[in-house]
Design an enzyme around this catalytic site. Structure first.
Site, mmCIF file in Angstrom:
data_model
loop_
_atom_site.group_PDB
_atom_site.id
_atom_site.type_symbol
_atom_site.label_atom_id
_atom_site.label_comp_id
_atom_site.label_asym_id
_atom_site.label_seq_id
_atom_site.Cartn_x
_atom_site.Cartn_y
_atom_site.Cartn_z
ATOM 1 N N ASP A 26 -5.912 12.860 1.886
ATOM 2 C CA ASP A 26 -5.909 14.054 2.734
ATOM 3 C C ASP A 26 -7.252 14.258 3.436
ATOM 4 O O ASP A 26 -8.300 13.916 2.889
ATOM 5 C CB ASP A 26 -5.589 15.276 1.854
ATOM 6 C CG ASP A 26 -5.171 16.467 2.686
ATOM 7 O OD1 ASP A 26 -4.908 16.301 3.890
ATOM 8 O OD2 ASP A 26 -5.117 17.578 2.123
ATOM 9 N N ASN A 28 -7.853 13.509 6.927
ATOM 10 C CA ASN A 28 -8.128 12.657 8.096
ATOM 11 C C ASN A 28 -8.294 13.475 9.375
ATOM 12 O O ASN A 28 -9.188 13.204 10.185
ATOM 13 C CB ASN A 28 -6.970 11.672 8.327
ATOM 14 C CG ASN A 28 -6.751 10.760 7.152
ATOM 15 O OD1 ASN A 28 -7.617 10.611 6.320
ATOM 16 N ND2 ASN A 28 -5.577 10.168 7.081
ATOM 17 N N SER A 71 4.730 11.743 4.296
ATOM 18 C CA SER A 71 5.737 12.527 3.566
ATOM 19 C C SER A 71 6.980 12.711 4.432
ATOM 20 O O SER A 71 6.948 12.487 5.647
ATOM 21 C CB SER A 71 5.167 13.895 3.192
ATOM 22 O OG SER A 71 5.120 14.715 4.343
ATOM 23 N N ASN A 74 6.180 14.811 7.306
ATOM 24 C CA ASN A 74 5.236 14.355 8.337
ATOM 25 C C ASN A 74 5.902 13.940 9.655
ATOM 26 O O ASN A 74 5.229 13.811 10.674
ATOM 27 C CB ASN A 74 4.366 13.197 7.823
ATOM 28 C CG ASN A 74 3.310 13.632 6.835
ATOM 29 O OD1 ASN A 74 2.879 12.854 5.981
ATOM 30 N ND2 ASN A 74 2.870 14.887 6.922
ATOM 31 N N TRP A 75 7.234 13.778 9.657
ATOM 32 C CA TRP A 75 7.918 13.465 10.920
ATOM 33 C C TRP A 75 7.740 14.581 11.935
ATOM 34 O O TRP A 75 7.919 14.375 13.127
ATOM 35 C CB TRP A 75 9.424 13.246 10.674
ATOM 36 C CG TRP A 75 9.744 12.067 9.815
ATOM 37 C CD1 TRP A 75 10.214 12.101 8.540
ATOM 38 C CD2 TRP A 75 9.628 10.671 10.152
ATOM 39 N NE1 TRP A 75 10.398 10.815 8.060
ATOM 40 C CE2 TRP A 75 10.055 9.922 9.031
ATOM 41 C CE3 TRP A 75 9.206 9.978 11.297
ATOM 42 C CZ2 TRP A 75 10.064 8.528 9.010
ATOM 43 C CZ3 TRP A 75 9.230 8.584 11.282
ATOM 44 C CH2 TRP A 75 9.643 7.881 10.147
ATOM 45 N N ARG A 193 -3.483 21.159 -4.479
ATOM 46 C CA ARG A 193 -2.032 21.286 -4.718
ATOM 47 C C ARG A 193 -1.399 19.910 -4.701
ATOM 48 O O ARG A 193 -1.995 18.938 -4.237
ATOM 49 C CB ARG A 193 -1.393 22.218 -3.692
ATOM 50 C CG ARG A 193 -1.698 21.853 -2.268
ATOM 51 C CD ARG A 193 -0.991 22.771 -1.264
ATOM 52 N NE ARG A 193 -1.474 22.437 0.068
ATOM 53 C CZ ARG A 193 -2.415 23.130 0.706
ATOM 54 N NH1 ARG A 193 -2.929 24.208 0.168
ATOM 55 N NH2 ARG A 193 -2.827 22.743 1.904
HETATM 56 C C1 FPP Z 1 -3.024 13.757 5.502
HETATM 57 O O1 FPP Z 1 -4.238 14.179 6.097
HETATM 58 C C2 FPP Z 1 -2.861 12.328 5.757
HETATM 59 C C3 FPP Z 1 -1.749 11.764 6.278
HETATM 60 C C4 FPP Z 1 -0.540 12.535 6.654
HETATM 61 C C5 FPP Z 1 -1.701 10.307 6.546
HETATM 62 C C6 FPP Z 1 -2.381 9.413 5.517
HETATM 63 C C7 FPP Z 1 -2.340 8.026 5.994
HETATM 64 C C8 FPP Z 1 -3.418 7.207 6.073
HETATM 65 C C9 FPP Z 1 -4.763 7.533 5.571
HETATM 66 C C10 FPP Z 1 -3.238 5.813 6.612
HETATM 67 C C11 FPP Z 1 -2.963 4.884 5.469
HETATM 68 C C12 FPP Z 1 -2.788 3.534 5.941
HETATM 69 C C13 FPP Z 1 -2.071 2.602 5.308
HETATM 70 C C14 FPP Z 1 -2.080 1.248 5.858
HETATM 71 C C15 FPP Z 1 -1.284 2.842 4.088
HETATM 72 P P1 FPP Z 1 -4.205 15.084 7.409
HETATM 73 O O2 FPP Z 1 -4.226 14.210 8.587
HETATM 74 O O3 FPP Z 1 -3.052 16.028 7.339
HETATM 75 O O4 FPP Z 1 -5.576 15.811 7.302
HETATM 76 P P2 FPP Z 1 -5.936 17.320 7.677
HETATM 77 O O5 FPP Z 1 -5.348 18.150 6.574
HETATM 78 O O6 FPP Z 1 -7.413 17.299 7.670
HETATM 79 O O7 FPP Z 1 -5.350 17.622 9.020
#
Ligand code: FPP
Length: 238
Positions: A26, A28, A71, A74-75, A193
């Protein structure tokens, strides 16, 4: 003669290791925002960290790690973001199945609902599972199109379809997406959570949270979580 036997070490660094770790990748989006970059840049950086942590788990001899990569909810994200994530999964699977030197001796498994995933990606996931099946390193479960409640419902439906009229805990454990009970859940980014992750397998998990955003997470953070796990007194309700 020594009065106390030295605690046996599973490797040079740890006396006890979790068999199965679950990681919620989480933060990114926030990482990218802080740098004035699009969210997709955060996911790209997150994918590099994912590979780094897979390797470190392999080096440490962790048996199994499940990464929450996408998840069932996430779509709902913007199309560009969803497409970038699917592309990252695709690129990684190509690398993992063919270039063992780069991704390590990992065995790939898929955890999630197949319906909704593009047929090309599904084909590649099947190929990656098959070509890495005989490897002896860490099992890396990719939770894609994954939801913990959905997983339990799907296990129950499988059992009903197989003619079961009474269901035991063991039946459900045997029919969730191939993962054993989870010992440790790691969640960076300051959120505390479970977000519908490993609901069945996390019944007796230890939790470790940190403020670090996933793209900044590194081997040191993993070690901190593992050292904390070493100190936990697990009683499993007993
Ligand atoms: C949640 O953080 C993260 C995701 C929905 C995607 C996670 C996927 C990756 C890190 C890529 C993994 C790659 C491979 C090859 C398996 P968020 O983006 O919702 O963060 P935020 O809460 O800060 O917005």
């Amino acid at each position: 003669m020594a009065l106390f036997k030295k605690k046996e070490k599973v490797n040079d660094e740890f006396t006890v290791l979790p068999k199965h770790i679950g990681i919620i990748m989480d933060g990114n989006g926030r990482w990218a925002k802080k740098r004035g970059l699009p969210r997709t840049a955060g996911h790209r950086a997150g994918a590099d960290v994912f590979e780094k942590i897979c390797k470190e788990c392999g080096r440490l001899g962790i048996e199994e790690v499940t990464f929450y990569a996408f998840s069932t909810e996430n779509w709902k994200r913007p199309k560009e973001e969803v497409n970038t994530l699917m592309r990252l999964f695709y690129d990684f699977l190509i690398e993992a199945k063919d270039r063992i030197a780069e991704t390590g001796n990992i065995r790939i498994k898929f955890a999630g609902e197949r319906a909704g995933i593009h047929s090309e990606l599904l084909k590649l996931m099947d190929e990656a599972e098959a070509t890495t099946a005989d490897r002896t390193g860490t099992v890396v479960n990719l939770a894609i199109n994954y939801g913990g409640r959905q997983e339990i419902v799907s296990a129950v439906n499988k059992l009903i379809a197989g003619g079961k009229t009474e269901i035991t805990e063991q039946d459900i454990s045997d029919n969730v997406y191939t993962m054993p009970d989870c010992d440790l859940i790691i969640r960076p980014s300051g959120e505390e959570r479970l977000s519908n992750f490993l609901l069945w397998q996390a019944a007796y998990s230890e939790f470790w949270y940190s403020d670090v955003l996933w793209p900044d997470f590194d081997e040191e953070d993993l070690h901190m979580a593992l050292h904390e796990f070493e100190k936990r007194n697990r009683r499993f309700g007993g």
